[in-house]
Write a protein that holds these residues in place. Sequence first.
Motif, PDB file in Angstrom:
ATOM      1  N   UNK A 103       4.166  -4.764   7.316  1.00  0.00           N
ATOM      2  CA  UNK A 103       5.298  -4.454   6.448  1.00  0.00           C
ATOM      3  C   UNK A 103       5.881  -3.084   6.792  1.00  0.00           C
ATOM      4  N   UNK A 105       6.498  -0.414   5.058  1.00  0.00           N
ATOM      5  CA  UNK A 105       5.803   0.779   4.567  1.00  0.00           C
ATOM      6  C   UNK A 105       4.373   0.857   5.092  1.00  0.00           C
ATOM      7  N   UNK A 106       4.045   0.027   6.035  1.00  0.00           N
ATOM      8  CA  UNK A 106       2.760  -0.022   6.725  1.00  0.00           C
ATOM      9  C   UNK A 106       1.616  -0.399   5.781  1.00  0.00           C
ATOM     10  N   UNK A 107       1.409   0.452   4.731  1.00  0.00           N
ATOM     11  CA  UNK A 107       0.362   0.125   3.772  1.00  0.00           C
ATOM     12  C   UNK A 107      -1.038   0.220   4.340  1.00  0.00           C
ATOM     13  N   UNK A 108      -1.258   1.224   5.207  1.00  0.00           N
ATOM     14  CA  UNK A 108      -2.644   1.460   5.637  1.00  0.00           C
ATOM     15  C   UNK A 108      -3.446   1.898   4.423  1.00  0.00           C
ATOM     16  N   UNK A 109      -4.752   1.605   4.444  1.00  0.00           N
ATOM     17  CA  UNK A 109      -5.613   2.008   3.334  1.00  0.00           C
ATOM     18  C   UNK A 109      -5.990   3.483   3.527  1.00  0.00           C
ATOM     19  N   UNK A 110      -5.466   4.377   2.657  1.00  0.00           N
ATOM     20  CA  UNK A 110      -5.611   5.812   2.914  1.00  0.00           C
ATOM     21  C   UNK A 110      -7.059   6.298   2.890  1.00  0.00           C
ATOM     22  N   UNK A 111      -7.929   5.553   2.202  1.00  0.00           N
ATOM     23  CA  UNK A 111      -9.310   6.023   2.069  1.00  0.00           C
ATOM     24  C   UNK A 111     -10.209   5.496   3.173  1.00  0.00           C
ATOM     25  N   UNK A 112      -9.645   4.709   4.076  1.00  0.00           N
ATOM     26  CA  UNK A 112     -10.462   4.189   5.174  1.00  0.00           C
ATOM     27  C   UNK A 112     -10.015   4.831   6.479  1.00  0.00           C
ATOM     28  N   UNK A 117      -9.726   0.498   8.873  1.00  0.00           N
ATOM     29  CA  UNK A 117      -8.481  -0.208   8.571  1.00  0.00           C
ATOM     30  C   UNK A 117      -8.308  -1.407   9.502  1.00  0.00           C
ATOM     31  N   UNK A 120     -10.720  -4.365   8.891  1.00  0.00           N
ATOM     32  CA  UNK A 120     -10.803  -4.954   7.547  1.00  0.00           C
ATOM     33  C   UNK A 120     -11.024  -6.471   7.574  1.00  0.00           C
ATOM     34  N   UNK A 153      -8.196   9.555   9.602  1.00  0.00           N
ATOM     35  CA  UNK A 153      -7.641   8.892   8.416  1.00  0.00           C
ATOM     36  C   UNK A 153      -6.126   8.740   8.588  1.00  0.00           C
ATOM     37  N   UNK A 155      -3.627   9.574   6.854  1.00  0.00           N
ATOM     38  CA  UNK A 155      -2.797  10.741   6.545  1.00  0.00           C
ATOM     39  C   UNK A 155      -2.692  11.694   7.731  1.00  0.00           C
ATOM     40  N   UNK A 169      -3.934  -3.554  13.146  1.00  0.00           N
ATOM     41  CA  UNK A 169      -4.691  -4.150  12.043  1.00  0.00           C
ATOM     42  C   UNK A 169      -4.291  -5.622  11.861  1.00  0.00           C
TER      43      UNK A 169
ATOM     44  N   UNK B 132       2.592  -0.429  -1.733  1.00  0.00           N
ATOM     45  CA  UNK B 132       2.589  -1.050  -0.401  1.00  0.00           C
ATOM     46  C   UNK B 132       1.157  -1.250   0.096  1.00  0.00           C
ATOM     47  N   UNK B 230     -11.683  11.270   2.507  1.00  0.00           N
ATOM     48  CA  UNK B 230     -10.320  11.048   2.997  1.00  0.00           C
ATOM     49  C   UNK B 230      -9.302  11.901   2.271  1.00  0.00           C
TER      50      UNK B 230
END
Lengths: 333, 238
Positions: A103, A105-112, A117, A120, A153, A155, A169, B132, B230
Amino acid sequence: MTDSATREGPAGATYRGEALAIEFRHVTKRYPGQDAPAIDDLSLTVPPGETCCLVGPSGGGKTTAMKLVNRLIEPTSGDILIGGHSVLTYDVTTLRRDIGYVIQQVGLFPHMTIGANIGTIPRLLGWDKERIAERTGRLLDLVRLDRSYAKRYPAQLSGGQQQRIGLARALAADPPVMLMDEPFGALDPITRAEIQDEFLSLENEIRKTVIFVTHDIDEAIKMGDKIAVLRPGGKLAQYGSADELLGDPVDDFVADFVGADRGLKRLSLRSVGELADPGREAPPGAPSVVAGTSLRVGLSVLLAQGAEVLGVTKEGRPAGAVTLAEIREAAGS
Amino acid sequence: MNLPAQGPVIPDFGNTSGCKANETFCWDWFADHWDRFAAELVQHVWVSAIAIVIGLAIALPAALLAYRLPRFETPAVVFSTILYTVPVLGFFLLMIPVTGIGLLTIEIALVGYTLLLLFRNTVTGLRSVPPEVRAAALGMGLTPGQILVRITFPLALPAVMAGLRVVTVTTISLATLAAYIAPYGLGQSILFYIGNTFISGLISAGVLAILLALVADALIVGLTKLVTPWARARRGGA
């Protein structure tokens, strides 16, 4: 067939990695309380391994059409088949795990971490750690990021790098089908062009059937083997190759949508080498370009120099010539 | 008996002592009475920990419920705000007729003060998950349960931990008042020594309570860093 399909996803155990056709069969989506359908009797087939760009103005239902494939939205009537099997017969979770999803907005999981990622879906599919690590490394190579990124990460990555990871991913479990919703829409023009080029060359390697949603006709021309133009109300206006759309728009709506400069756009699809008559010699003093140059650039050279004939060279040797009249004809319908 | 010139010897409630009444803090006296303070300190830790754990056990599921069913949020906030606003001593006194004089009354009151912050922070944390991120997870084929456990809750952790941090310090401080109801924690010494001109007892209990709060705070900060590595990752940093 359908009995086993309810348990196994479209990729199944043996199909994984192979591209499968996607077929929309008279699909209609109507939201309760709305008179006009969002998707109106949509029928089209994307052949295995091809990229179909869904384009159209806002409200044309292109994202809706895409989400019908992995059943984020359920159709009101009609059916969608992947590799000949209705998506409605699959367990929805299994189905989605067999479809790459990217998508804007990418929507990567910020805590992984990046590695986690990418891994997953393989983790949920029960792959062992070594296989996941090896797959993650290969995918990072594929999207041209150093393998050391696996420990970072999201970020810590730029927007372009994040979308590369989003792509990796989506490819992780080697799905036969990919859905991409304006995947490069949030990137700056330079990064976008770069990642588009990379995706094109990557597609040659991985051969996926891709549904690619975009509002940008130029992106559709660049990325799509086929382009489906949807008009407001979710009706398919025209479906065909970029050349067909530009050369022969079925009506004013499509003509407007592909743009008044569609002649020029069409010229950018072909090279002077394709059009050049190898037997013809360019007159002395005529400008010349290499065979791989697009007709659009060739035209620009002719106009700039006030010439009528353009010489074409291949590997340093003359390889025929193209006339202004021929280019004009190639631009028209 | 040899009286020191500076002032009268503290009888120490029956025992002799080398400390003087006007001394600010008498280390010898503190060392002699360490056993008592240590026991109260341990009790204090338990009284606080029980309240915090029960608070979490109530607030986290309630927050999840409110996250899923927004209708539930307003009543939960009103209820926990009322609990939070009642003065703690009043709360203790109100509860005595119902739950009697004892640990139960203390814990009910202390738990009552943890709920609002834990609940609100958790709901805020759950809601702060970027849409998202959930859209991608759903489209990729994670089930709603997997999204909650693997994505939403971990991402809410920084907010939960921030709430836990404040709640822990608050509970440790409120627990000093528990001794008004029943003999638990450092509050016993504080109550016992508060009227005394010899202030070493009051200082000992008070400083221990403050130290306990600081140590607990530092532990939670450390724990937060451990469970949310993170959260500090930014571009350019590692």
